[in-house]
Design a protein around this motif. Structure first.
Motif, short mmCIF file in Angstrom:
data_model
loop_
_atom_site.label_atom_id
_atom_site.label_comp_id
_atom_site.label_asym_id
_atom_site.label_seq_id
_atom_site.Cartn_x
_atom_site.Cartn_y
_atom_site.Cartn_z
N PHE A 104 -2.66 9.64 4.18
CA PHE A 104 -1.86 8.76 3.30
C PHE A 104 -1.64 7.37 3.91
O PHE A 104 -0.56 6.80 3.83
CB PHE A 104 -0.50 9.39 2.98
N LYS A 105 -2.70 6.82 4.53
CA LYS A 105 -2.54 5.54 5.22
C LYS A 105 -2.05 4.43 4.30
O LYS A 105 -1.23 3.62 4.68
CB LYS A 105 -3.88 5.12 5.81
N LYS A 106 -2.62 4.39 3.09
CA LYS A 106 -2.27 3.29 2.19
C LYS A 106 -0.79 3.30 1.84
O LYS A 106 -0.14 2.25 1.79
CB LYS A 106 -3.11 3.36 0.91
N ILE A 107 -0.26 4.50 1.61
CA ILE A 107 1.16 4.60 1.27
C ILE A 107 2.01 4.16 2.45
O ILE A 107 2.95 3.38 2.30
CB ILE A 107 1.51 6.05 0.86
N ARG A 109 1.14 2.15 4.82
CA ARG A 109 1.00 0.71 5.02
C ARG A 109 1.96 -0.05 4.09
O ARG A 109 2.64 -0.98 4.51
CB ARG A 109 -0.45 0.29 4.74
N THR A 110 2.02 0.38 2.83
CA THR A 110 2.91 -0.27 1.88
C THR A 110 4.37 -0.13 2.31
O THR A 110 5.13 -1.10 2.28
CB THR A 110 2.74 0.35 0.48
N ILE A 111 4.74 1.07 2.73
CA ILE A 111 6.13 1.31 3.14
C ILE A 111 6.48 0.45 4.35
O ILE A 111 7.51 -0.22 4.38
CB ILE A 111 6.37 2.80 3.45
N TYR A 112 5.60 0.44 5.35
CA TYR A 112 5.88 -0.33 6.57
C TYR A 112 6.00 -1.82 6.26
O TYR A 112 6.68 -2.55 6.95
CB TYR A 112 4.76 -0.15 7.61
N PHE A 113 5.27 -2.23 5.23
CA PHE A 113 5.24 -3.65 4.92
C PHE A 113 6.44 -4.10 4.09
O PHE A 113 6.79 -5.28 4.08
CB PHE A 113 3.94 -4.01 4.19
N LEU A 114 7.07 -3.16 3.43
CA LEU A 114 8.13 -3.48 2.47
C LEU A 114 9.22 -4.42 3.03
O LEU A 114 9.58 -5.40 2.37
CB LEU A 114 8.75 -2.18 1.95
N PRO A 115 9.76 -4.17 4.23
CA PRO A 115 10.82 -5.07 4.71
C PRO A 115 10.38 -6.53 4.80
O PRO A 115 11.21 -7.43 4.66
CB PRO A 115 11.14 -4.52 6.11
N VAL A 116 9.09 -6.78 5.01
CA VAL A 116 8.62 -8.16 5.18
C VAL A 116 8.92 -9.01 3.95
O VAL A 116 9.32 -10.16 4.07
CB VAL A 116 7.09 -8.19 5.46
N VAL A 117 8.72 -8.45 2.75
CA VAL A 117 8.89 -9.27 1.55
C VAL A 117 10.34 -9.35 1.08
O VAL A 117 10.67 -10.19 0.25
CB VAL A 117 8.03 -8.77 0.36
N THR A 118 11.20 -8.50 1.61
CA THR A 118 12.57 -8.47 1.08
C THR A 118 13.42 -9.62 1.62
O THR A 118 13.11 -10.20 2.66
CB THR A 118 13.26 -7.14 1.39
#
Lengths: 294, 275
Positions: A104-107, A109-118
């Motif tokens: 589930f790498k893609k999922i 990756r999205t989760i880890y990246f989430l704080p960046v855009v907030t």
């Protein structure tokens, strides 16, 4: 078709952007430089005739200002502890998500990246409550491991580490993406050849992955540190620079001097110190960039 | 060997899951606490989920604390800055990529060199200028410094350089003006990079804090981050209310990101490419 384009056409295309940059960036930079040699303050704001040139006095005052030293030191603490820590977490998570064993790498990756855009202000507020000494989740989790409650934002020892933890959590996803791209650019033949020679995973990491990632590591380190020198929203929202000025940053001090006390000449000289520091970082990058490429 | 492999696999997957949890817990708690009854989140041991869903904090924010106004300010400013800067930056990028004029390379290099100056240096003089012009507490105060940016021009120029000149020359032979070429040939071809840059600008403007804090001093002009920071001063004890405000600020960005993730992440790669 190699003729020069008609002047008015060039003008038409360039004028909107370039005049905006000229009037609202270049002119302010030059004005800031000039203002830093004046005693521009709240009285000058009422009557411009009060403006006086005072030479280097603002800069001299900076060198004698203990609060400025404190802000400088705090910012260096944040940059040189928080920066490497961020890079370390980014690299580790990139390695993790690059591993063939992880699902589930893609999922992820999205989760880890989430704080960046907030929004930093919103997440800083959330973390303020997570750090609450009595009701905060963090101390609750620590208590499971038998660790006594920590007054994260109220104790001068822990306030900056608390801000660093928030910053690492918020930002690691960004460089992680760059590291993943860097890892995927490493030719797999290198690893296959090393495996034939019976190399251990650690040896492969140390002598293939790390050297080939060096340009990425260098680039992300410099960019992260330049960004971290501009620390502002986290202490503004979480601690207002306290306790005992332990989280006062350069930009927060600049903001307070300029926009709270209206000591504008002084405030602008603080901004120029920030500029010089960032300039040095950028020059280091230019200088070593070529040397580090393989 | 086989069992070592399986243990390693389990360990790495658990680690990925753990990091995912650490990343998500603040968000989950934010949403969860925003739906708790007043005071419910300040209990020991802490509660992770509300005993019953309570939407009153959201209602209070919109009815009593002008949240709708802040939301509209943020939305309008993000849309305006994004639209205007995309137009201005792509026009300048076209000139640098495809038009021929003296000093072009020097001018472009000079622009690039501006990128090392941190924005904080400009803030005070800019504030004084905008004050003289009467733009403090107006949308112009945010839009004007955001109208054009060197990074955007750079990114678009790099992309436009890859568009073959023959395409433009052919249109010229057919009698098309540069304006027509720009709007009907160049911009459509730049679709993907425009979307990427647009998303970056939109999210950046939405999240921006220091400059709106300086320019928007009248509460009716606050953007969401500024409103939230001010609310924090008066309502520190109202954890649930503050969390509801945070959800309103963060949620639009998270939803947007879910749809445009591909563009955003490709933008990071492009942005890091050095010339």
């Amino acid at each position: 078709m190699k003729d020069k384009t008609n002047f008015w056409i060039v003008f038409l295309f360039l004028a909107p952007a370039l005049s905006a940059i000229l009037f609202f960036f270049i002119v302010p930079v030059i004005s800031a430089f000039l203002i830093s040699f004046t005693d521009f303050d709240i009285y000058t704001l009422g009557d411009f005739r009060r403006l006086r040139f005072i030479g280097f006095k603002n800069y001299v005052k900076l060198f004698e200002d203990e609060l400025f030293y404190k802000a400088l030191l705090n910012t260096f603490y944040f940059v040189f502890v928080g920066g490497p820590l961020s890079i370390l977490v980014s690299l580790s998570t990139a390695l993790l998500l690059n591993s063939q064993l992880v699902k589930f790498k893609k999922i992820f990756r999205t989760i880890y990246f989430l704080p960046v855009v907030t929004t930093i202000v919103a997440v800083a507020i959330v973390w303020r409550y997570l750090y609450h000494p009595r009701f905060g989740i963090l101390n609750y989790i620590l208590s499971i491991f038998g660790i006594n409650p920590i007054d994260w934002l109220g104790d001068p020892i822990y306030a900056m580490p608390a801000i660093i933890i928030l910053a690492v959590w918020k930002n690691f996803g960004y460089n992680m993406i760059l590291f993943i791209a860097g890892l995927q650019n490493i030719p797999s033949e290198l690893y296959e050849a090393a495996e034939l020679d019976g190399a251990s995973s650690w040896f492969k990491f140390k002598s293939i992955t790390l050297p080939l990632l060096a340009p990425t590591t260098f680039f992300t380190s410099i960019m992260t540190m330049i960004g971290y020198f501009q620390l502002f929203a986290e202490p503004y929202v979480m601690t207002q620079g306290g306790p005992l000025n332990s989280t006062l940053s350069i930009v927060l001090y600049m903001y307070q001097e300029g926009f709270r006390w209206w000591n504008m000449g002084y405030s602008v000289s603080i901004a120029f110190v920030l500029f010089v520091i960032i300039l040095i970082g950028t020059l280091i990058q230019f200088r070593y960039e070529k040397r580090i490429h393989y | 060997m086989r069992s070592v492999f399986i243990i390693k696999k389990i360990f790495l997957n658990l680690l990925a899951l753990l990091i995912g949890l650490i990343t998500l817990i603040p968000f989950v708690w934010m949403v969860s606490a925003s739906l708790m009854k007043t005071g419910e989140s300040a209990k020991y041991p802490p509660k992770f989920f509300p005993s019953e869903l309570d939407f009153s904090h959201y209602i209070f924010l919109f009815q009593n604390l002008d949240m709708a106004k802040y939301f509209l300010n943020s939305l309008a400013l993000a849309i305006l800055v994004t639209t205007i800067s995309l137009l201005f930056n792509s026009m300048a990028a076209y000139a640098f990529a495809k038009l021929r004029f003296g000093l072009k390379d020097r001018l472009f290099k000079f622009l690039l060199s501006l990128m090392i100056v941190p924005g904080q240096v400009t803030m005070l003089p800019l504030f004084l200028m905008l004050k003289e012009l009467g733009f403090i507490n107006t949308y112009f105060g945010i839009i004007i410094p955001g109208m054009a940016g060197v990074f955007g021009i750079f990114l678009l120029r790099q992309f436009m350089m890859s568009i073959p000149d023959s395409l433009i020359d052919a249109a010229r032979i057919d009698g098309a003006s540069d304006l027509k070429i720009f709007f009907t040939i160049i911009l459509p071809l730049c679709r993907s990079v425009l979307i990427t840059l647009g998303i970056f600008t939109f999210i950046g403007t939405w999240n921006d804090f220091l400059w709106p804090l300086i320019v928007m001093t009248d509460s009716s002009m606050y953007t969401l981050p500024v409103a939230l920071a001010n609310l924090m001063g008066e309502h520190t004890q109202d954890t649930e209310l503050m969390m509801a405000g945070s959800v309103i600020t963060v949620l639009p960005i998270v939803i947007l990101f879910a749809f445009v993730q591909k563009y955003y992440i490709s933008g990071i790669m492009v942005g890091s490419v050095k010339e």
